[in-house]
Design an enzyme around this catalytic site. Sequence first.
Site, PDB file in Angstrom:
ATOM      1  N   ARG A  60      -7.302 -14.950 145.875  1.00 21.67           N
ATOM      2  CA  ARG A  60      -6.741 -15.950 144.974  1.00 21.67           C
ATOM      3  C   ARG A  60      -5.706 -16.763 145.736  1.00 21.67           C
ATOM      4  O   ARG A  60      -4.610 -16.302 146.017  1.00 21.67           O
ATOM      5  CB  ARG A  60      -6.085 -15.245 143.775  1.00 21.67           C
ATOM      6  CG  ARG A  60      -5.679 -16.177 142.649  1.00 21.67           C
ATOM      7  CD  ARG A  60      -4.779 -15.436 141.664  1.00 21.67           C
ATOM      8  NE  ARG A  60      -3.437 -15.269 142.213  1.00 21.67           N
ATOM      9  CZ  ARG A  60      -2.708 -14.173 142.103  1.00 21.67           C
ATOM     10  NH1 ARG A  60      -3.166 -13.108 141.507  1.00 21.67           N
ATOM     11  NH2 ARG A  60      -1.484 -14.128 142.617  1.00 21.67           N
TER      12      ARG A  60
ATOM     13  N   HIS B  12      -1.064 -16.654 140.188  1.00 18.48           N
ATOM     14  CA  HIS B  12      -1.821 -16.079 139.065  1.00 18.48           C
ATOM     15  C   HIS B  12      -1.979 -17.119 137.954  1.00 18.48           C
ATOM     16  O   HIS B  12      -3.070 -17.357 137.457  1.00 18.48           O
ATOM     17  CB  HIS B  12      -1.094 -14.843 138.544  1.00 18.48           C
ATOM     18  CG  HIS B  12      -1.692 -14.265 137.310  1.00 18.48           C
ATOM     19  ND1 HIS B  12      -2.940 -13.677 137.301  1.00 18.48           N
ATOM     20  CD2 HIS B  12      -1.219 -14.199 136.035  1.00 18.48           C
ATOM     21  CE1 HIS B  12      -3.212 -13.263 136.069  1.00 18.48           C
ATOM     22  NE2 HIS B  12      -2.192 -13.561 135.286  1.00 18.48           N
TER      23      HIS B  12
ATOM     24  N   TYR C 182       5.471 -11.217 146.046  1.00 19.91           N
ATOM     25  CA  TYR C 182       4.682 -10.011 146.282  1.00 19.91           C
ATOM     26  C   TYR C 182       3.597 -10.148 147.348  1.00 19.91           C
ATOM     27  O   TYR C 182       2.871  -9.204 147.605  1.00 19.91           O
ATOM     28  CB  TYR C 182       4.042  -9.530 144.968  1.00 19.91           C
ATOM     29  CG  TYR C 182       3.176 -10.558 144.259  1.00 19.91           C
ATOM     30  CD1 TYR C 182       1.850 -10.768 144.638  1.00 19.91           C
ATOM     31  CD2 TYR C 182       3.685 -11.314 143.209  1.00 19.91           C
ATOM     32  CE1 TYR C 182       1.050 -11.701 143.987  1.00 19.91           C
ATOM     33  CE2 TYR C 182       2.891 -12.243 142.552  1.00 19.91           C
ATOM     34  CZ  TYR C 182       1.584 -12.430 142.938  1.00 19.91           C
ATOM     35  OH  TYR C 182       0.799 -13.359 142.299  1.00 19.91           O
TER      36      TYR C 182
END
Length: 384
Positions: free
Chosen positions: A266, A270, A279
């Site tokens: 990805r 998100h 992260y």
Amino acid sequence: MSLNVESTPLTAVLAPPPLRLIDDTGHAVAESESGGFRLPAVDTLLGLYRQMVIARRFDVQVTALTRQGRLATYPSALGQEACEIAAVAALSPQDWLFPTYRDSIALLTRGVEPKDILAAFRGDWHSGYDYQQHRIAPQATPLATQALHAVGLATAAKLKRDDTVALTLLGDGATSEGDAHEAFNFAAVWQAPVVFVVQNNQFAISVPLDKQMACRTIADKAIGYGMPGYYVDGNDVAAMYAVISAAMHRARSGGGPTLIEGLTYRIEAHTNSDDPTRYRKTADVDLWRSRDPIERLEKYLVAQGALSTEARADIAAVAEQLAATTRECMTDQAVVDPLELFEHVYSTPRTALAEQRAFLAAELDGDASASAALSGTNTEESTR
């Protein structure tokens, strides 16, 4: 006597290389490395390339609209185009697609108009497209619930003896849900004609895959359910299309379900409310950008003499026109009727719901006295 238990976690065991038909440099792999799958015809690959380019332009445009505040939220699929386009391309007209919230480009490729795809993300309506017309279930926000729905429809198709196959798209995080386990198990036991395509983009929002499971790959789990599992390079649209097409044929022929894991990444956050720098490393994102699924196929097609400069320009022009159409449809102010909240709740109208609807209608009409009277009726009902 104590047991000598190894302290090394299973996740430390390297996963096998994923199945691929075209490598990162745009070259076809040797037949001995193809896992028995054949490279799709050049015309098929050209069609997949066209769909990926158009889908990405749509995705980039919608992300921009979200950042401008013209959409409430949008989960981008940038970098995951090969998984979604291959899945939709493998469907027959009678088949059903069960997507997640991140699979808008799959809807686009299946023929849903941009304004209808984005209706829910803008808050205009629960879902803007006709499920029966497109044979696409609502985009599922709760993780893995759509997998159960897919198995249910597939089982019904089997009982009716028709040749419909259900294909559901999941993320890696969804496979950690109990609903996914139930769907896999039920489908395998009843040999339902369903194909599970897991887009392993390596993060369940901020949780990396090695914090979700200890097995080498998600595809390894298939053996525990008694169905085939394939670990595929999710950025190789040729491999994804070949494997998914074979699984669809197997399901349609009575062979039961298949679990396919597409290893991808990805690229975007998100959603627009996420900060991925908290992260994951920028270097990892850059590495996966260099494994771009569109560029990989483009190199192969150019080398085959199947993609000219003119053809690329024509495809880009179509993509730009779609982006313009998407922008235009977002400038139209949606006409929202609050009373639609009460539509399609029950097949048989309920008295209490009708009273609530009347109360809201009176409020909207500014009839204070009617609202007060209806409010008293509702209070009376609640104390009986």
